[in-house]
Structure formats: structure tokens, C-alpha cells
Scaffold this motif. Sequence first.
Motif, mmCIF file in Angstrom:
data_model
loop_
_atom_site.group_PDB
_atom_site.id
_atom_site.type_symbol
_atom_site.label_atom_id
_atom_site.label_comp_id
_atom_site.label_asym_id
_atom_site.label_seq_id
_atom_site.Cartn_x
_atom_site.Cartn_y
_atom_site.Cartn_z
ATOM 1 N N LEU A 228 0.816 -1.212 0.000
ATOM 2 C CA LEU A 228 0.000 0.000 0.000
ATOM 3 C C LEU A 228 0.851 1.264 0.000
ATOM 4 O O LEU A 228 0.569 2.206 -0.753
ATOM 5 N N TYR A 229 1.915 1.288 0.822
ATOM 6 C CA TYR A 229 2.597 2.546 1.083
ATOM 7 C C TYR A 229 4.111 2.552 0.874
ATOM 8 O O TYR A 229 4.768 3.544 1.162
ATOM 9 N N GLY A 230 4.694 1.471 0.400
ATOM 10 C CA GLY A 230 6.113 1.481 0.091
ATOM 11 C C GLY A 230 7.004 0.924 1.193
ATOM 12 O O GLY A 230 6.521 0.496 2.248
ATOM 13 N N PRO A 231 8.324 0.933 0.962
ATOM 14 C CA PRO A 231 9.256 0.212 1.843
ATOM 15 C C PRO A 231 9.390 0.763 3.249
ATOM 16 O O PRO A 231 9.492 -0.009 4.199
ATOM 17 N N ARG A 232 9.431 2.074 3.416
ATOM 18 C CA ARG A 232 9.632 2.597 4.767
ATOM 19 C C ARG A 232 8.450 2.281 5.668
ATOM 20 O O ARG A 232 8.613 1.847 6.817
ATOM 21 N N VAL B 266 -10.412 -11.878 -6.049
ATOM 22 C CA VAL B 266 -9.686 -11.484 -4.841
ATOM 23 C C VAL B 266 -8.630 -10.430 -5.183
ATOM 24 O O VAL B 266 -8.496 -9.414 -4.483
ATOM 25 N N HIS B 267 -7.898 -10.676 -6.253
ATOM 26 C CA HIS B 267 -6.841 -9.745 -6.669
ATOM 27 C C HIS B 267 -7.433 -8.364 -6.980
ATOM 28 O O HIS B 267 -6.877 -7.335 -6.581
ATOM 29 N N LYS B 268 -8.547 -8.347 -7.672
ATOM 30 C CA LYS B 268 -9.205 -7.092 -8.022
ATOM 31 C C LYS B 268 -9.679 -6.353 -6.776
ATOM 32 O O LYS B 268 -9.522 -5.122 -6.663
ATOM 33 N N ALA B 269 -10.244 -7.094 -5.837
ATOM 34 C CA ALA B 269 -10.731 -6.478 -4.600
ATOM 35 C C ALA B 269 -9.589 -5.869 -3.789
ATOM 36 O O ALA B 269 -9.715 -4.762 -3.247
ATOM 37 N N LEU B 270 -8.455 -6.561 -3.720
ATOM 38 C CA LEU B 270 -7.307 -6.055 -2.965
ATOM 39 C C LEU B 270 -6.709 -4.822 -3.628
ATOM 40 O O LEU B 270 -6.250 -3.896 -2.950
ATOM 41 N N ASN B 271 -6.724 -4.784 -4.952
ATOM 42 C CA ASN B 271 -6.244 -3.593 -5.651
ATOM 43 C C ASN B 271 -7.171 -2.408 -5.435
ATOM 44 O O ASN B 271 -6.729 -1.251 -5.402
ATOM 45 N N LYS B 272 -8.475 -2.668 -5.271
ATOM 46 C CA LYS B 272 -9.413 -1.601 -4.949
ATOM 47 C C LYS B 272 -9.108 -1.023 -3.568
ATOM 48 O O LYS B 272 -9.254 0.177 -3.344
ATOM 49 N N VAL B 273 -8.691 -1.908 -2.659
ATOM 50 C CA VAL B 273 -8.298 -1.437 -1.328
ATOM 51 C C VAL B 273 -7.103 -0.498 -1.434
ATOM 52 O O VAL B 273 -7.046 0.536 -0.752
ATOM 53 N N LYS B 274 -6.155 -0.827 -2.322
ATOM 54 C CA LYS B 274 -5.000 0.049 -2.496
ATOM 55 C C LYS B 274 -5.412 1.415 -3.033
ATOM 56 O O LYS B 274 -4.889 2.445 -2.606
ATOM 57 N N VAL B 275 -6.348 1.427 -3.957
ATOM 58 C CA VAL B 275 -6.843 2.701 -4.488
ATOM 59 C C VAL B 275 -7.493 3.514 -3.372
ATOM 60 O O VAL B 275 -7.254 4.716 -3.238
ATOM 61 N N MET B 276 -8.313 2.856 -2.550
ATOM 62 C CA MET B 276 -8.953 3.540 -1.425
ATOM 63 C C MET B 276 -7.916 4.074 -0.447
ATOM 64 O O MET B 276 -8.040 5.184 0.066
ATOM 65 N N ALA B 277 -6.869 3.273 -0.185
ATOM 66 C CA ALA B 277 -5.851 3.659 0.783
ATOM 67 C C ALA B 277 -5.021 4.847 0.311
ATOM 68 O O ALA B 277 -4.449 5.579 1.125
#
Length: 230
Positions: free
Chosen positions: A91-95, A207-218
Amino acid sequence: MEIFLQRAEDTYEITGAGYGLFIALLIVSLLVACMFTGQDSKKHFSVKQLVFAAMGITLAVVTSMIKFLELPMGGSITLFSMFFVTFVGYLYGPRAGLTSAIAYGFLQLILGPYIISIPQLICDYILAFGALGLSGFFANAKHGMIKGYIAGCLGRLFFATLSGVIFFGQYAADYGMSPFAYSLSYNGIYIGAEMIFTIVIISVPAVHKALNKVKVMANENEIRERLSLV
């Protein structure tokens, strides 16, 4: 260190002072996490990022308690617990991923420790679980969710195997194996099995599509800011 750990047969148990110390270290690690995001252009977590990271760690802790197989010297096949840790990095990168993963390592140390020495504690809990945050380096890569998850699992396997060679290698002779082969086999059983099982599930298109939607929301606010600059 006797203040924080007390001997219990072949292992150590955490004392009250030890729990206090580890909780303090957990709070410090979370405060450090509040100062960083996975994006180099920003210095602090937003409230939304803190909420999503906290949800990821919480889900990881809860699912880590659902065990399909638990090995005698630590390690178990759980219900996707490693994925929820690596998902924060995605969602937010390495750090953000690394600091959240280290915080998760402290939580695991508090909830269910298997300790034979301080170096083993660091290797098995801080470095091994912290390595799950390597997923953040694939946050913006094609198929980054799966690549990041595999990278995080392999990172954990590396440190778990290293710990096995150094601290548990004496058990290898009982099975006629070298310390490296024994440690890799032992840790590969639970890490590899959970990794394969999880990859199958998150590769399902729905499932993959739903998790990517979570990333967009985040990352909704950041996406809007980028669009406003175009």
C-alpha cells in the motif's frame, strides 16, 4: 538481562519488566512509523495511512492465532498472517512496510515468544518478521502485490534459516542432516506452505481485483493530488 528474561528449562520466559520493555519498543517503532510514508515526497503518515497500516497489523495478529500446523520450536502455518503484513508495504512502500513489519515482530514477541538467547530473539522476531516489509519495494511494480509477498516471505525464510543454522543447528545430527539443510527444511515447511496457499488465493481474479481496490482507497487522497497537478 535477567531483569527482562528468566530461565525456563531450555528456553527463556519474558518477565513483567521484559513485557514493559518490549511494549515500550513497540510504541517507539510505531512512533517512528508515524514519521514516514512509503513516498519520498512526504514526511508523515496521514490519518488514513495510519488506519490502514493499523488494520493490516491487526488482521495479521488475529490471523496468526488461527494455526493449521504449529511446529515444536516455533513457526506455524497460519491463515494469511504474513500477507496482511506485506500488504501494508504494498500500500505505502518500503519505509512504511518495514516499520510496520518490525512493529508486528515486537507484537509476536510479546504474544508468543520462543527465546533461547538475545541474538536469536533479534534474528527470529525483529529481522525475520521485519523482512516481510520488503514487499514495499514492489509497491509500484507490475504484479507488485504477489512479487512483494514472495519477497517478504523469502526474506523471512532467510533470517529464520540463518537463526536455525546458528542457534538450532545441534538438532540437525538427529536427522542425519547438515545444519543448513535441517534449518531450511524446518522453516521451509511452514513458511513455504503458507506462501503457496496464500499466492493461490490472492491470484484468484476476484480477490486480486478487490485487494487492488483497497489500495486505491488507501491512496485516494494522493491520487487526487496527482490529478490536480496534471
